[in-house]
Scaffold this motif. Sequence first.
Motif, mmCIF file in Angstrom:
data_model
loop_
_atom_site.group_PDB
_atom_site.id
_atom_site.type_symbol
_atom_site.label_atom_id
_atom_site.label_comp_id
_atom_site.label_asym_id
_atom_site.label_seq_id
_atom_site.Cartn_x
_atom_site.Cartn_y
_atom_site.Cartn_z
ATOM 1 N N TYR A 43 15.925 7.174 -7.607
ATOM 2 C CA TYR A 43 16.218 8.526 -7.123
ATOM 3 C C TYR A 43 15.197 9.535 -7.644
ATOM 4 O O TYR A 43 14.581 10.263 -6.880
ATOM 5 N N TYR A 44 15.005 9.549 -8.964
ATOM 6 C CA TYR A 44 14.153 10.574 -9.558
ATOM 7 C C TYR A 44 12.668 10.340 -9.302
ATOM 8 O O TYR A 44 11.882 11.283 -9.258
ATOM 9 N N ASP A 45 12.270 9.082 -9.138
ATOM 10 C CA ASP A 45 10.858 8.760 -8.929
ATOM 11 C C ASP A 45 10.605 8.286 -7.503
ATOM 12 O O ASP A 45 9.689 7.513 -7.245
ATOM 13 N N ARG A 46 11.363 8.758 -6.550
ATOM 14 C CA ARG A 46 11.235 8.259 -5.179
ATOM 15 C C ARG A 46 9.902 8.619 -4.546
ATOM 16 O O ARG A 46 9.396 7.875 -3.711
ATOM 17 N N LYS A 47 9.284 9.729 -4.956
ATOM 18 C CA LYS A 47 7.971 10.073 -4.412
ATOM 19 C C LYS A 47 6.924 9.062 -4.871
ATOM 20 O O LYS A 47 6.069 8.636 -4.084
ATOM 21 N N ILE A 48 6.990 8.682 -6.128
ATOM 22 C CA ILE A 48 6.050 7.692 -6.664
ATOM 23 C C ILE A 48 6.266 6.349 -5.980
ATOM 24 O O ILE A 48 5.312 5.677 -5.581
ATOM 25 N N LEU A 49 7.523 5.941 -5.834
ATOM 26 C CA LEU A 49 7.819 4.671 -5.187
ATOM 27 C C LEU A 49 7.381 4.671 -3.730
ATOM 28 O O LEU A 49 6.864 3.674 -3.223
ATOM 29 N N ARG A 50 7.569 5.778 -3.050
ATOM 30 C CA ARG A 50 7.136 5.888 -1.650
ATOM 31 C C ARG A 50 5.619 5.794 -1.557
ATOM 32 O O ARG A 50 5.082 5.121 -0.675
ATOM 33 N N GLN A 51 4.921 6.431 -2.479
ATOM 34 C CA GLN A 51 3.461 6.379 -2.494
ATOM 35 C C GLN A 51 2.981 4.946 -2.727
ATOM 36 O O GLN A 51 2.059 4.479 -2.064
ATOM 37 N N LYS A 52 3.624 4.227 -3.643
ATOM 38 C CA LYS A 52 3.257 2.841 -3.899
ATOM 39 C C LYS A 52 3.532 1.973 -2.675
ATOM 40 O O LYS A 52 2.748 1.075 -2.348
ATOM 41 N N GLU A 53 4.628 2.255 -1.974
ATOM 42 C CA GLU A 53 4.969 1.505 -0.774
ATOM 43 C C GLU A 53 3.927 1.730 0.321
ATOM 44 O O GLU A 53 3.499 0.789 0.995
ATOM 45 N N VAL A 54 3.503 2.969 0.489
ATOM 46 C CA VAL A 54 2.481 3.302 1.485
ATOM 47 C C VAL A 54 1.162 2.612 1.133
ATOM 48 O O VAL A 54 0.488 2.055 2.010
ATOM 49 N N GLU A 55 0.801 2.615 -0.135
ATOM 50 C CA GLU A 55 -0.440 1.956 -0.561
ATOM 51 C C GLU A 55 -0.384 0.457 -0.292
ATOM 52 O O GLU A 55 -1.374 -0.138 0.125
ATOM 53 N N GLN A 56 0.782 -0.153 -0.527
ATOM 54 C CA GLN A 56 0.928 -1.582 -0.254
ATOM 55 C C GLN A 56 0.805 -1.874 1.237
ATOM 56 O O GLN A 56 0.181 -2.856 1.638
ATOM 57 N N LEU A 57 1.401 -1.028 2.062
ATOM 58 C CA LEU A 57 1.304 -1.225 3.507
ATOM 59 C C LEU A 57 -0.137 -1.044 3.993
ATOM 60 O O LEU A 57 -0.591 -1.791 4.861
ATOM 61 N N LYS A 58 -0.848 -0.074 3.421
ATOM 62 C CA LYS A 58 -2.248 0.132 3.796
ATOM 63 C C LYS A 58 -3.099 -1.065 3.410
ATOM 64 O O LYS A 58 -3.994 -1.477 4.145
ATOM 65 N N SER A 59 -2.831 -1.627 2.219
ATOM 66 C CA SER A 59 -3.637 -2.774 1.773
ATOM 67 C C SER A 59 -3.342 -3.996 2.633
ATOM 68 O O SER A 59 -4.218 -4.841 2.832
ATOM 69 N N LYS A 60 -2.141 -4.130 3.147
ATOM 70 C CA LYS A 60 -1.817 -5.250 4.036
ATOM 71 C C LYS A 60 -2.507 -5.121 5.382
ATOM 72 O O LYS A 60 -2.878 -6.102 6.006
ATOM 73 N N LEU A 61 -2.682 -3.896 5.845
ATOM 74 C CA LEU A 61 -3.315 -3.662 7.130
ATOM 75 C C LEU A 61 -4.828 -3.890 7.081
ATOM 76 O O LEU A 61 -5.449 -4.155 8.109
ATOM 77 N N GLU A 62 -5.417 -3.756 5.906
ATOM 78 C CA GLU A 62 -6.881 -3.890 5.790
ATOM 79 C C GLU A 62 -7.316 -5.329 5.739
ATOM 80 O O GLU A 62 -6.760 -6.262 5.638
#
Length: 62
Positions: A43-62
């Motif tokens: 809950y409190y770190d959801r922005k950080i977790l979302r950012q990490k999730e986006v980075e993981q998705l970007k690395s999978k697409l590359e």
Amino acid sequence: MIAVFILIPVFSFALFTLVCYKTDWEAIDEQNRQYYIDGYHIYYDRKILRQKEVEQLKSKLE
């Protein structure tokens, strides 16, 4: 009257000790662990977790 001022802290400490002794700290820790992902609170770190999730998705697409 002085006895009351002495007995109140004594009974308060005894009650506090009893409550702490009866508390199941392992169950509380287990319950708290379900709210953490990789050391981040979901809950409190959801922005950080979302950012990490986006980075993981970007690395999978590359």
